[in-house]
Every structure is written in structure tokens, then in C-alpha cells.
Design a protein around this motif. Structure first.
Motif, PDB file in Angstrom:
ATOM      1  N   ASP A 486       0.852  -1.193  -0.024  1.00 28.92           N
ATOM      2  CA  ASP A 486      -0.088   0.002   0.164  1.00 28.92           C
ATOM      3  C   ASP A 486       0.680   1.140  -0.077  1.00 28.92           C
ATOM      4  N   TRP A 487       1.882   1.144   0.691  1.00 26.21           N
ATOM      5  CA  TRP A 487       3.024   2.348   0.811  1.00 26.21           C
ATOM      6  C   TRP A 487       3.534   2.477  -0.546  1.00 26.21           C
ATOM      7  N   ALA A 488       4.020   1.457  -1.296  1.00 21.89           N
ATOM      8  CA  ALA A 488       4.461   1.660  -2.544  1.00 21.89           C
ATOM      9  C   ALA A 488       3.407   2.241  -3.534  1.00 21.89           C
ATOM     10  N   LYS A 489       2.269   1.845  -3.610  1.00 20.68           N
ATOM     11  CA  LYS A 489       1.005   2.358  -4.258  1.00 20.68           C
ATOM     12  C   LYS A 489       0.973   3.745  -4.129  1.00 20.68           C
ATOM     13  N   LEU A 490       0.889   4.167  -2.774  1.00 22.96           N
ATOM     14  CA  LEU A 490       0.861   5.792  -2.457  1.00 22.96           C
ATOM     15  C   LEU A 490       1.981   6.481  -3.155  1.00 22.96           C
ATOM     16  N   GLU A 491       3.218   5.894  -3.194  1.00 21.96           N
ATOM     17  CA  GLU A 491       4.286   6.683  -3.577  1.00 21.96           C
ATOM     18  C   GLU A 491       4.151   6.611  -5.254  1.00 21.96           C
ATOM     19  N   LEU A 492       3.971   5.854  -5.817  1.00 23.99           N
ATOM     20  CA  LEU A 492       3.469   5.613  -7.496  1.00 23.99           C
ATOM     21  C   LEU A 492       2.447   6.839  -7.630  1.00 23.99           C
ATOM     22  N   ARG A 493       1.520   6.698  -6.924  1.00 20.38           N
ATOM     23  CA  ARG A 493       0.301   7.711  -7.322  1.00 20.38           C
ATOM     24  C   ARG A 493       0.462   9.133  -6.739  1.00 20.38           C
ATOM     25  N   GLU A 494       1.334   9.269  -5.699  1.00 20.96           N
ATOM     26  CA  GLU A 494       1.255  10.748  -5.318  1.00 20.96           C
ATOM     27  C   GLU A 494       2.725  10.923  -4.939  1.00 20.96           C
ATOM     28  N   GLY A 495       3.277  10.068  -4.278  1.00 22.90           N
ATOM     29  CA  GLY A 495       4.518  10.527  -3.461  1.00 22.90           C
ATOM     30  C   GLY A 495       5.710  10.984  -4.456  1.00 22.90           C
ATOM     31  N   PHE A 496       5.812  10.297  -5.561  1.00 25.71           N
ATOM     32  CA  PHE A 496       6.739  10.580  -6.498  1.00 25.71           C
ATOM     33  C   PHE A 496       7.226  12.003  -6.800  1.00 25.71           C
ATOM     34  N   TYR A 497       6.030  12.980  -6.616  1.00 30.16           N
ATOM     35  CA  TYR A 497       6.047  14.335  -6.672  1.00 30.16           C
ATOM     36  C   TYR A 497       7.190  15.023  -5.961  1.00 30.16           C
ATOM     37  N   THR A 498       7.414  14.305  -4.837  1.00 28.19           N
ATOM     38  CA  THR A 498       8.444  14.970  -3.665  1.00 28.19           C
ATOM     39  C   THR A 498       9.643  14.105  -3.678  1.00 28.19           C
ATOM     40  N   TRP A 499       9.867  13.096  -4.615  1.00 28.46           N
ATOM     41  CA  TRP A 499      10.993  12.462  -4.448  1.00 28.46           C
ATOM     42  C   TRP A 499      12.477  13.262  -4.711  1.00 28.46           C
ATOM     43  N   PHE A 500      12.554  14.040  -5.621  1.00 31.63           N
ATOM     44  CA  PHE A 500      13.494  15.012  -6.044  1.00 31.63           C
ATOM     45  C   PHE A 500      13.406  16.471  -5.688  1.00 31.63           C
ATOM     46  N   ALA A 501      12.272  16.770  -4.958  1.00 32.06           N
ATOM     47  CA  ALA A 501      11.834  18.003  -4.779  1.00 32.06           C
ATOM     48  C   ALA A 501      12.655  18.554  -3.433  1.00 32.06           C
ATOM     49  N   PRO A 502      13.166  19.566  -3.254  1.00 35.71           N
ATOM     50  CA  PRO A 502      13.750  19.949  -1.861  1.00 35.71           C
ATOM     51  C   PRO A 502      12.606  19.970  -0.725  1.00 35.71           C
ATOM     52  N   ASP A 503      12.931  19.809   0.475  1.00 34.44           N
ATOM     53  CA  ASP A 503      12.047  19.863   1.304  1.00 34.44           C
ATOM     54  C   ASP A 503      11.649  21.245   1.632  1.00 34.44           C
ATOM     55  N   GLU A 504      10.599  21.940   1.031  1.00 36.80           N
ATOM     56  CA  GLU A 504      10.307  23.185   1.000  1.00 36.80           C
ATOM     57  C   GLU A 504       9.696  23.479   2.629  1.00 36.80           C
ATOM     58  N   GLU A 505      10.157  24.848   2.775  1.00 31.15           N
ATOM     59  CA  GLU A 505       9.529  25.221   4.455  1.00 31.15           C
ATOM     60  C   GLU A 505       7.941  25.429   4.197  1.00 31.15           C
ATOM     61  N   ASP A 506       7.275  24.845   5.334  1.00 32.85           N
ATOM     62  CA  ASP A 506       6.035  25.181   5.162  1.00 32.85           C
ATOM     63  C   ASP A 506       5.774  26.635   5.475  1.00 32.85           C
ATOM     64  N   PRO A 507       4.865  27.278   4.839  1.00 28.82           N
ATOM     65  CA  PRO A 507       4.570  28.782   5.303  1.00 28.82           C
ATOM     66  C   PRO A 507       3.987  28.815   6.701  1.00 28.82           C
ATOM     67  N   LEU A 508       3.347  27.570   7.054  1.00 32.84           N
ATOM     68  CA  LEU A 508       2.804  27.876   8.488  1.00 32.84           C
ATOM     69  C   LEU A 508       3.795  27.782   9.404  1.00 32.84           C
ATOM     70  N   ARG A 509       5.137  27.116   9.043  1.00 33.27           N
ATOM     71  CA  ARG A 509       6.032  26.888   9.812  1.00 33.27           C
ATOM     72  C   ARG A 509       7.228  27.979   9.697  1.00 33.27           C
ATOM     73  N   SER A 510       7.043  29.031   9.205  1.00 32.70           N
ATOM     74  CA  SER A 510       8.142  30.057   9.013  1.00 32.70           C
ATOM     75  C   SER A 510       8.863  30.379  10.306  1.00 32.70           C
ATOM     76  N   PRO A 511      10.293  30.763  10.208  1.00 31.12           N
ATOM     77  CA  PRO A 511      10.943  31.333  11.247  1.00 31.12           C
ATOM     78  C   PRO A 511      10.279  32.289  11.973  1.00 31.12           C
ATOM     79  N   ALA A 512       9.661  33.412  11.304  1.00 29.92           N
ATOM     80  CA  ALA A 512       9.157  34.346  12.050  1.00 29.92           C
ATOM     81  C   ALA A 512       7.692  34.043  12.684  1.00 29.92           C
TER      82      ALA A 512
END
Length: 518
Positions: A486-512
Motif C-alpha cells: 500500500d505504501w508503494a502504491k501511494l508513492e507511485l500515485r502521489e509521493g513521486f512528486y516529492t522524490w527529488f523536490a527540496p524539502d520546502e519550508e511550510d509557510p505555516l512553519r516559517s521562522p518568523a
């Protein structure tokens, strides 16, 4: 009040008389006939505290190691597992909320505890076993002396006294006396959670006729008891526990990631707690007519911390005095089970002549590794995705199956000595830690992307994952392969978008924003 005269010297002095301290004393007395143990407790009577829910390992420890099964069945509530409730903007009532939990009654025992009465019983039994209990007494100072006598200065009955012992066990809870005094205490800034909680009366009954008649199909979905589970009502970046206690009270609290959730300031804590929860349709259904105990309301920031040192030649830290990670999944009682058993075992082996240096080094290595891997495998960034029904239901099934396989099975098969090997400790813990931290990290990355694109909560309405339950049969572990698929299917369906993308800072978690909230 203390009746036995206070001696100048003991074999072991335990700082704190709640569960951690009383359990360590009990085990020391059991394995060291004739040992002189002094428990110093600051209160005349222990107060109510959180940490009411147990899970399978801590229930084993309390029932089979401490011998409290009959007491627990007669005086506390048998727990029916964990249950989770999810919502999105379309969910209007409890029947529409997605649900994750057990379909039937659980197979292994666990309990919902009134910690005040329970801890008093454990302390009373430690006294019956031979421990001397000094209360109420205030600890003023502790001086450590490697390989020698430790010195404890205390105030009792209006007098300042000094007592010495070869060993000091710090069971002082969140006060963490030794860790703070000696500079070992470290706040876990990777996990800036906060909590508010109180006890309530007049909540609607999860299994009562009112809700069953109002939502008959919802009522029929679960064949077990919902109300005596630890129910988790969940929102984005936060979760709430609902724990029934013997006598009719319910412990209700909220834990949230301060980087994600805006907590209303000003006014009574319990009023803010109720206002916060009333925004969730499931909580609103249950809390509408409830009242809270104004004398039992609490608030705490920055829950997570740890000590960089867990033991030395002459001292050992147990329970919350050693570390606290997070209340989600109720790990605190398991941590008590492992740390108290290991502490008593450490002292016993050194008293019997084994070399202290190697034993202390192994104890520090095992618990430092255990704490770090446990945190990274289960809790780090979990608040990003815990409110996503599909991600959390998969994570919960993976977490639970690995907990049963790697943590629950050993004590039931091998006995008390299994509790001297904390979870994730070397050597075998590396494999499980790598797997769990991997999927935990991946689910957090997927949730971050969903938040960025406004896709959170799409599966949070009218979905149910009702599990048939786990046993200690090895064949149950084959379920893990289906979950990994099930995890593998999730990665192929949606997770692959984040495989090579940088771990962007969530705007809700900005330092300020983080700094402003802090």
C-alpha cells in the motif's frame, strides 16, 4: 507520615514516589534481599496527573511484573485500544467523520488509569515490600560522588537533614532534578509541542442510546466498545485525547505543534480548550453539555525533552526524569517500564560485583539510542500528516504491527528480562528504526505538498478503517507485506512528486511565525 526513624545512610535513595520511583524500589527490593531503600516523596498525597493510558507493554509490566492484575481489573478501566476521528470542512457530525480503530474487543490487556489512585497503590506496595517512605519531604540538593556515597539534602518536618546512599534513583518526573542540576537536560527543539488538559463530566456516551438512535448505521459499524478506547480527535497539526476514568470523569486534552497551530491567548485555559475543541464536529457532539473541573486544569509548553546522561556509577534516571517524547500512542508508560526495569537491573548487577564502567556505558548507549530512534521513527514531523485519514491509517497499521512484532512479543515470550532491552536499541533496532523513520518522513513530505496545494483532508469524510486486531502469532506479521505494498502504491500515485523536490519550508512553519508563537 513517616514513623520509622530516618537513618543517616541507605543503599538506595529514590527521589519521587509516583509510579517510576515506587516501581524501581519494588524491583530493587525483590532482587536484593535486605537492601535498604528510602523513597522521598514531596507530597502528602499524590495528585492527579496525565499519563492515564497504558498500552500492551506497560500493561504487561504493571500486571505481570508488578503483580497488579487483580487490582487493575477491580479498580481501573480495561482499555479497548486506540481510536482516531478525522474531519474536513464537509464533515458536520460524528457519523460523517472518518474513523480508524478496532472493530472488535482487543486481545491483550491494557488499562485507563486514574494515576492518583494507581500510583498511591504502587507506592503503598513498595512500602509493604520493605521500602521506607518519607513524605511530605522536599529535596533541597543532591551531590553525586562517583564510586562513593551520594548525598541528598532534604527538608522534612521542619528540619533540614542530609542522608547518604551508594545509589540515587531520580524518579522526580518532569522536574528532572539530576538532569537539570548537572546540565544534562536538553529541550527537543525539533518537536515544539504544547498541551492543555482538564477533567470533564457530562460528556455524551460514545456507546449510549442517544448517539445510537441518532446515527444507527454509525453505531452498527463497530462491534466492540468505542468509549473505553483512547479516542483521538484530530485536526491539522493537533490531536486531542479522550480517556475515561473510573468514577465517571474523562481526561480531555489537546496537544499541538506550535509551529502549525495558533493557540488562542487570554482567558481560562479550560475555556480556551473547550472553544478550540468545539470547532471539531466530533468533539462538539460530545462536549456540548459537559463541564470541567476548575481545580484540575493544566497547561504546558515545549513538552519534549531528554537527558544526555541516563546513568553513572551511583545514580540512574527513570521515567520522565530521563526523557519525554510525546503523549501520542501513550509511550510514556512503556518508557517507564523499560527504564525502571533496566535501572533496577543495573544497580543489582553492580551490587553483585560486576564492573560498573561497562554496565553504565551500555545503559547510556542503549537509552540514548532508543530515545533518538524512537523519536525519529514515530514522532518527528508526524503532526504534519496525522490529520490525513489515508496517511494516518496506513502509518498506524505499520506502527502497530511493528510495535507488536518488535516490542510486545519479547516480554510475553521471554519474561521480565526483555524489559532490560529498550526499543530500537543496538544491534537489531537499526533495521526497524530505518524502516519506520523512512515511511514517517515520506508521509510528512506528502502532507506538506498537499498543504501547499490545498489538498489536505480529501479522504477525511465517511471513511472507515476498522481493524480485526493483532495477536502475538508470527503469522500476523505477514500483514506487513500488504501494508508495504500500500505504501508503494501511494508513492507511485502521489509521493513521486516529492522524490527529488527540496524539502520546502511550510509557510505555516516559517521562522518568523515560529518565533512569534514562542
Amino acid at each position: 507520615m513517616e514513623t520509622t526513624p530516618l537513618s543517616d545512610e541507605y543503599d538506595v535513595i529514590v527521589l519521587g514516589g509516583a509510579l517510576s520511583g515506587a516501581a524501581t524500589a519494588t524491583l530493587l527490593l525483590r532482587h536484593n534481599p535486605g537492601i535498604r531503600v528510602l523513597i522521598i516523596e514531596r507530597t502528602e498525597r499524590l495528585g492527579r496527573r496525565v499519563g492515564e493510558a497504558t498500552v500492551e507493554v506497560s500493561a504487561y509490566f504493571m500486571g505481570r511484573v508488578l503483580g497488579l492484575t487483580r487490582y487493575l481489573n477491580e479498580n481501573q478501566i480495561c482499555k479497548q485500544g486506540l481510536r482516531f476521528w478525522f474531519k474536513n470542512d464537509e464533515v458536520e457530525n460524528i457519523s460523517q467523520a472518518s474513523e480508524l480503530g478496532a472493530k472488535y474487543q482487543v486481545r491483550l490487556p491494557s488499562y485507563q488509569l486514574d494515576r492518583q489512585t494507581f500510583d498511591e497503590e504502587v507506592l503503598r506496595r513498595a512500602g509493604e515490600a520493605g521500602a521506607q517512605i518519607l513524605r511530605p519531604a522536599v529535596i533541597r540538593n543532591v551531590e553525586l560522588n562517583a564510586c562513593g556515597l551520594q548525598s541528598v539534602e532534604l527538608k522534612y518536618a521542619g528540619e533540614v537533614k542530609t542522608v547518604k546512599a551508594r545509589w540515587v534513583v531520580d524518579a522526580s518526573g518532569v522536574a528532572a532534578l539530576l538532569a537539570r542540576k548537572n546540565g544534562w537536560w536538553v529541550r527537543n527543539d525539533e518537536h515544539p509541542t504544547a498541551a492543555a488538559w482538564s477533567r470533564w463530566r457530562g460528556l455524551k456516551d460514545w456507546d449510549g442510546r442517544e448517539l445510537a438512535e441518532k446515527y444507527p448505521e454509525w453505531s452498527k459499524q463497530c462491534h466492540g466498545v468505542r468509549g473505553t478506547a483512547t479516542n483521538h480527535i484530530i485536526g491539522d497539526g493537533w490531536w486531542s485525547w479522550w480517556i475515561p476514568l473510573k468514577g465517571g470523569d474523562t481526561s480531555v486534552g489537546v496537544v499541538f505543534d506550535q509551529r502549525i497551530v495558533e493557540w488562542k491567548e487570554g482567558g481560562k485555559v479550560a475555556d480556551r480548550l473547550k472553544d478550540f475543541l468545539m470547532e471539531h464536529p466530533v468533539a462538539r457532539e460530545l462536549l456540548a453539555d459537559a463541564t470541567y473541573d476548575e481545580e484540575d486544569v493544566h497547561w504546558r509548553r515545549n513538552l519534549a525533552y531528554y537527558s544526555t546522561t541516563f546513568a553513572g556509577d551511583g545514580f540512574v534516571l527513570v521515567g520522565d526524569a530521563a526523557a519525554f517524547m510525546d503523549p501520542f500512542y501513550s509511550p510514556g508508560m512503556d518508557w517507564i517500564s523499560f527504564s525502571t526495569t533496566s535501572a533496577a537491573h543495573l544497580i543489582t548487577r553492580i551490587r553483585k560485583g560486576e564492573a560498573a564502567e561497562a554496565l553504565v556505558a551500555k545503559h547510556n548507549r542503549d537509552f540514548a539510542t532508543c530515545h533518538r530512534r524512537w523519536f525519529e521513527s514515530v514522532y518527528k514531523d508526524k503532526y504534519h500528516y496525522m490529520a490525513e485519514y489515508d496517511l494516518m491509517s496506513l502509518a498506524f497499521r505499520l506502527d502497530l504491527s511493528l510495535y507488536y512484532w518488535g516490542v510486545v512479543v519479547p516480554p510475553f515470550e521471554e519474561g521480565e528480562m526483555a524489559l532490560t532491552m529498550p526499543p530500537f536499541s543496538p544491534p537489531s533496532g537499526r533495521i526497524f528504526a530505518a524502516l519506520m523513520s523512512c515511511y514517517n518522513r515520506r508521509f510528512a513530505a506528502i502532507a506538506k505538498r498537499r498543504r501547499k496545494h490545498g489538498l489536505l483532508g480529501k479522504t477525511n469524510k465517511e471513511m472507515r478503517c476498522l481493524l480485526p486486531g493483532f495477536t502475538l502469532e508470527r503469522k500476523d506479521m505477514f500483514r506487513l507485506f500488504g501494508m508495504l505494498f500500500d505504501w508503494a502504491k501511494l508513492e507511485l500515485r502521489e509521493g513521486f512528486y516529492t522524490w527529488f523536490a527540496p524539502d520546502e519550508e511550510d509557510p505555516l512553519r516559517s521562522p518568523a511565525k515560529t518565533e512569534a508563537r514562542a
